[in-house]
Design an enzyme around this catalytic site. Structure first.
Site: not given
Length: 210
Positions: A42, A44-46
């Site tokens: 995903t 944002v998580c990256t």
């Protein structure tokens, strides 16, 4: 389960990108930050994991271990780690929990059914060496975390523990701190021989020695 501040956090055994761990044993005598991600791959998580990896030496210098979590399986984590390194310029340098059965997510209340019962929200748990929860944040899946702020609150918590002080709004290391109302003036003279400024009797600012 809702965790309250100063409660002992639940222990667990899990698989991670750095092998199996028992959480309390893994923390040892250090601080820890456990933070969850809605899913692998995903966007944002990256960006968050890249930034956390960039700042990992800063956390380590303060005796803080980082550990992430996603409900996806371990094989996905390893592939995602390649993407993080290639797109963010910083390789994952701390464990990422594979919580595919949601054991940890349920223990720590990371799943919010009204958001999406299948994924974790962006939770952050700051845990001290006594395995107590000292601070928590919860972000919605659409909002990335501010890891500079997480680093700042670690500094504030550790300073408060070390020096029996509180920290004012937007505090950064080196700035004045507050003598708590629970500390009498008599006791304050012992703890803070450098003195203090008191614009109000309940508001006492002092500077800590370098």
């Amino acid at each position: 389960m809702t965790l309250q501040l100063n409660q002992t956090v639940p222990d667990f055994r899990v698989e991670t990108t750095e092998g199996p761990i028992g959480f309390h044993d893994w923390i040892g005598d250090q601080w820890a930050i456990l933070f969850s991600h809605p899913a692998d791959y995903t966007p944002v998580c990256t960006t968050e994991l890249g930034e956390a990896s960039r700042l990992q030496p800063e956390f380590a210098a303060r005796g803080v271990k980082l550990i992430g979590l996603s409900v996806d399986p371990l094989d996905d984590h390893h592939g995602w780690a390649d993407d993080i390194r290639e797109t963010q310029g910083h390789a994952l340098n701390f464990p990422l929990i594979a919580d595919k059965d949601r054991t940890v997510s349920d223990l720590y209340g990371m799943v919010h059914p009204e958001a999406d019962p299948k994924v974790t929200v962006r939770a952050v748990f700051v845990i001290d060496p006594q395995k107590r929860l000292r601070l928590s944040f919860t972000y919605p899946p659409s909002v990335g975390r501010n890891f500079d702020e997480i680093l700042r609150v670690v500094d504030a918590l550790q300073t408060s523990d070390r020096a029996t002080v509180a920290t004012p709004v937007n505090w950064r290391p080196g700035q004045p701190v507050i003598i708590p109302p629970s500390v009498s003036d008599e006791k304050a003279r012992e703890l803070f021989p450098q003195g203090w400024d008191a614009p109000r009797p309940y508001l006492r600012y002092t500077r800590l020695p370098d």
